[in-house]
Scaffold this motif. Sequence first.
Motif, PDB file in Angstrom:
ATOM      1  N   ASP A  12       0.812  -1.215   0.000  1.00 39.02           N
ATOM      2  CA  ASP A  12       0.000   0.000   0.000  1.00 39.02           C
ATOM      3  C   ASP A  12       0.844   1.263   0.000  1.00 39.02           C
ATOM      4  O   ASP A  12       0.344   2.338  -0.283  1.00 39.02           O
ATOM      5  N   GLU A  13       2.144   1.178   0.284  1.00 39.76           N
ATOM      6  CA  GLU A  13       3.008   2.351   0.286  1.00 39.76           C
ATOM      7  C   GLU A  13       3.052   2.989  -1.096  1.00 39.76           C
ATOM      8  O   GLU A  13       2.982   4.200  -1.231  1.00 39.76           O
ATOM      9  N   HIS A  14       3.140   2.168  -2.127  1.00 35.68           N
ATOM     10  CA  HIS A  14       3.157   2.691  -3.490  1.00 35.68           C
ATOM     11  C   HIS A  14       1.816   3.340  -3.841  1.00 35.68           C
ATOM     12  O   HIS A  14       1.771   4.384  -4.474  1.00 35.68           O
ATOM     13  N   ALA A  15       0.716   2.747  -3.389  1.00 40.08           N
ATOM     14  CA  ALA A  15      -0.608   3.288  -3.686  1.00 40.08           C
ATOM     15  C   ALA A  15      -0.831   4.616  -2.974  1.00 40.08           C
ATOM     16  O   ALA A  15      -1.462   5.518  -3.503  1.00 40.08           O
ATOM     17  N   ARG A  16      -0.297   4.759  -1.760  1.00 39.64           N
ATOM     18  CA  ARG A  16      -0.482   5.996  -1.006  1.00 39.64           C
ATOM     19  C   ARG A  16       0.495   7.087  -1.394  1.00 39.64           C
ATOM     20  O   ARG A  16       0.304   8.234  -1.041  1.00 39.64           O
ATOM     21  N   SER A  17       1.531   6.778  -2.124  1.00 37.29           N
ATOM     22  CA  SER A  17       2.576   7.754  -2.385  1.00 37.29           C
ATOM     23  C   SER A  17       2.084   8.958  -3.168  1.00 37.29           C
ATOM     24  O   SER A  17       2.590  10.051  -3.003  1.00 37.29           O
ATOM     25  N   HIS A  18       1.091   8.806  -4.021  1.00 36.57           N
ATOM     26  CA  HIS A  18       0.609   9.935  -4.810  1.00 36.57           C
ATOM     27  C   HIS A  18      -0.808  10.333  -4.443  1.00 36.57           C
ATOM     28  O   HIS A  18      -1.507  10.953  -5.228  1.00 36.57           O
ATOM     29  N   THR A  19      -1.241  10.014  -3.240  1.00 37.07           N
ATOM     30  CA  THR A  19      -2.583  10.376  -2.792  1.00 37.07           C
ATOM     31  C   THR A  19      -2.770  11.885  -2.789  1.00 37.07           C
ATOM     32  O   THR A  19      -3.814  12.384  -3.160  1.00 37.07           O
ATOM     33  N   PHE A  20      -1.768  12.640  -2.387  1.00 35.88           N
ATOM     34  CA  PHE A  20      -1.865  14.089  -2.281  1.00 35.88           C
ATOM     35  C   PHE A  20      -1.258  14.799  -3.485  1.00 35.88           C
ATOM     36  O   PHE A  20      -1.186  16.017  -3.502  1.00 35.88           O
ATOM     37  N   GLY A  21      -0.819  14.068  -4.478  1.00 40.45           N
ATOM     38  CA  GLY A  21      -0.273  14.664  -5.689  1.00 40.45           C
ATOM     39  C   GLY A  21       1.200  14.968  -5.566  1.00 40.45           C
ATOM     40  O   GLY A  21       1.886  14.521  -4.645  1.00 40.45           O
ATOM     41  N   ASP A  22       1.681  15.741  -6.526  1.00 45.83           N
ATOM     42  CA  ASP A  22       3.084  16.114  -6.559  1.00 45.83           C
ATOM     43  C   ASP A  22       3.264  17.540  -6.077  1.00 45.83           C
ATOM     44  O   ASP A  22       2.360  18.379  -6.201  1.00 45.83           O
ATOM     45  N   PRO A  24       4.071  21.283  -6.126  1.00 49.33           N
ATOM     46  CA  PRO A  24       4.061  22.264  -7.211  1.00 49.33           C
ATOM     47  C   PRO A  24       5.385  22.994  -7.390  1.00 49.33           C
ATOM     48  O   PRO A  24       5.627  23.598  -8.428  1.00 49.33           O
ATOM     49  N   GLU A  25       6.277  22.902  -6.405  1.00 49.30           N
ATOM     50  CA  GLU A  25       7.554  23.597  -6.503  1.00 49.30           C
ATOM     51  C   GLU A  25       8.665  22.726  -7.087  1.00 49.30           C
ATOM     52  O   GLU A  25       9.436  23.174  -7.912  1.00 49.30           O
ATOM     53  N   CYS A  26       8.737  21.425  -6.656  1.00 45.94           N
ATOM     54  CA  CYS A  26       9.848  20.590  -7.113  1.00 45.94           C
ATOM     55  C   CYS A  26       9.396  19.313  -7.824  1.00 45.94           C
ATOM     56  O   CYS A  26      10.210  18.632  -8.427  1.00 45.94           O
ATOM     57  N   GLY A  27       8.113  18.949  -7.744  1.00 42.79           N
ATOM     58  CA  GLY A  27       7.608  17.779  -8.449  1.00 42.79           C
ATOM     59  C   GLY A  27       7.684  16.471  -7.679  1.00 42.79           C
ATOM     60  O   GLY A  27       7.202  15.446  -8.144  1.00 42.79           O
ATOM     61  N   LYS A  28       8.278  16.477  -6.483  1.00 40.40           N
ATOM     62  CA  LYS A  28       8.326  15.253  -5.680  1.00 40.40           C
ATOM     63  C   LYS A  28       6.971  15.014  -5.030  1.00 40.40           C
ATOM     64  O   LYS A  28       6.120  15.894  -4.988  1.00 40.40           O
ATOM     65  N   ALA A  29       6.763  13.816  -4.504  1.00 36.46           N
ATOM     66  CA  ALA A  29       5.476  13.440  -3.912  1.00 36.46           C
ATOM     67  C   ALA A  29       5.208  14.215  -2.625  1.00 36.46           C
ATOM     68  O   ALA A  29       6.118  14.480  -1.842  1.00 36.46           O
ATOM     69  N   LEU A  30       3.921  14.569  -2.413  1.00 31.73           N
ATOM     70  CA  LEU A  30       3.494  15.195  -1.170  1.00 31.73           C
ATOM     71  C   LEU A  30       3.066  14.116  -0.189  1.00 31.73           C
ATOM     72  O   LEU A  30       2.443  13.130  -0.579  1.00 31.73           O
ATOM     73  N   ARG A  31       3.404  14.295   1.083  1.00 30.07           N
ATOM     74  CA  ARG A  31       3.097  13.307   2.110  1.00 30.07           C
ATOM     75  C   ARG A  31       2.547  13.997   3.347  1.00 30.07           C
ATOM     76  O   ARG A  31       2.775  15.177   3.554  1.00 30.07           O
ATOM     77  N   VAL A  32       1.863  13.220   4.182  1.00 35.97           N
ATOM     78  CA  VAL A  32       1.414  13.737   5.469  1.00 35.97           C
ATOM     79  C   VAL A  32       2.620  13.783   6.390  1.00 35.97           C
ATOM     80  O   VAL A  32       3.326  12.793   6.555  1.00 35.97           O
ATOM     81  N   ARG A  33       2.856  14.950   6.955  1.00 33.88           N
ATOM     82  CA  ARG A  33       3.976  15.151   7.876  1.00 33.88           C
ATOM     83  C   ARG A  33       3.401  15.586   9.216  1.00 33.88           C
ATOM     84  O   ARG A  33       2.251  16.004   9.292  1.00 33.88           O
ATOM     85  N   PHE A  40       0.194  18.020   8.713  1.00 31.62           N
ATOM     86  CA  PHE A  40       0.083  18.882   7.542  1.00 31.62           C
ATOM     87  C   PHE A  40       0.598  18.114   6.344  1.00 31.62           C
ATOM     88  O   PHE A  40       1.144  17.023   6.469  1.00 31.62           O
ATOM     89  N   ILE A  41       0.403  18.657   5.158  1.00 33.02           N
ATOM     90  CA  ILE A  41       0.913  18.031   3.936  1.00 33.02           C
ATOM     91  C   ILE A  41       2.195  18.760   3.564  1.00 33.02           C
ATOM     92  O   ILE A  41       2.205  19.991   3.444  1.00 33.02           O
ATOM     93  N   GLY A  42       3.270  17.995   3.396  1.00 32.72           N
ATOM     94  CA  GLY A  42       4.556  18.595   3.064  1.00 32.72           C
ATOM     95  C   GLY A  42       5.264  17.809   1.989  1.00 32.72           C
ATOM     96  O   GLY A  42       4.939  16.654   1.698  1.00 32.72           O
ATOM     97  N   CYS A  43       6.240  18.429   1.385  1.00 33.49           N
ATOM     98  CA  CYS A  43       7.005  17.820   0.300  1.00 33.49           C
ATOM     99  C   CYS A  43       7.939  16.749   0.854  1.00 33.49           C
ATOM    100  O   CYS A  43       8.540  16.913   1.913  1.00 33.49           O
ATOM    101  N   CYS A  49      13.270  21.262  -0.319  1.00 31.57           N
ATOM    102  CA  CYS A  49      12.040  21.933  -0.729  1.00 31.57           C
ATOM    103  C   CYS A  49      11.201  22.183   0.529  1.00 31.57           C
ATOM    104  O   CYS A  49      10.911  21.261   1.278  1.00 31.57           O
ATOM    105  N   GLN A  50      10.788  23.410   0.756  1.00 28.10           N
ATOM    106  CA  GLN A  50      10.072  23.804   1.972  1.00 28.10           C
ATOM    107  C   GLN A  50       8.552  23.854   1.788  1.00 28.10           C
ATOM    108  O   GLN A  50       7.847  24.317   2.673  1.00 28.10           O
ATOM    109  N   PHE A  51       8.007  23.360   0.675  1.00 28.37           N
ATOM    110  CA  PHE A  51       6.573  23.483   0.402  1.00 28.37           C
ATOM    111  C   PHE A  51       5.746  22.729   1.447  1.00 28.37           C
ATOM    112  O   PHE A  51       6.048  21.608   1.806  1.00 28.37           O
ATOM    113  N   SER A  52       4.680  23.382   1.927  1.00 32.17           N
ATOM    114  CA  SER A  52       3.728  22.745   2.834  1.00 32.17           C
ATOM    115  C   SER A  52       2.380  23.418   2.682  1.00 32.17           C
ATOM    116  O   SER A  52       2.283  24.548   2.203  1.00 32.17           O
ATOM    117  N   LYS A  53       1.329  22.709   3.061  1.00 29.50           N
ATOM    118  CA  LYS A  53      -0.018  23.273   3.061  1.00 29.50           C
ATOM    119  C   LYS A  53      -0.815  22.567   4.149  1.00 29.50           C
ATOM    120  O   LYS A  53      -0.458  21.476   4.587  1.00 29.50           O
TER     121      LYS A  53
END
Length: 181
Positions: A12-22, A24-33, A40-43, A49-53
């Motif tokens: 399931d790790e592979h299935a969850r890896s792109h749940t939140f998309g990529d 927008p700043e660097c293109g890597k997967a977003l994860r729950v942090r 929160f959701i972070g890169c 990359c410091q992106f978070s939402k």
Amino acid sequence: MSKIDHSLFNADEHARSHTFGDCPECGKALRVRNSKSGPFIGCSGYPQCQFSKPLHDAQTTTLKVIEDTHCPECGNEMAIKKGRYGMFIGCTNFPACHHIEPIKAQNDTQLTCPKCQKGHLLERTNKYGKRFFACNHYPQCRYVLNFPPVAQACPQCGWSVLIDKKGKLCCPQTDCDYTQS
């Protein structure tokens, strides 16, 4: 004994890896942090990359539109809403109109704020329903009492209000230890 198939735990790790998309700043997967203030959701490319939402983008939800009510600012209908600080009444024309009202009417104690000497102490409740008394000139004056104020000056330090703390009159000032039964 049977052997455990460890590939099942990684499937399931592979299935969850792109749940939140990529990101927008660097293109890597977003994860729950996690942080000290919550999830929160972070890169996944952090710290490069410091992106978070926020985990929940919509902090305010409309629970019920109140029929036959009109916003005093724009004239649209009002609704009962739930936000990060609890329930409130707000305009349905948000974000164009920012008019909000408390659900419970704030009771004015008619006591002058002892700190700013301009406002009155209002009875309010926090998002958990706990009662407190605050100056109506917030945010200019941030005076708050956790117990009901009494219109009586402290005979020891002269502070203009006392508080009713479990049946005893006490001075709210931390450096004054006046208590009357």
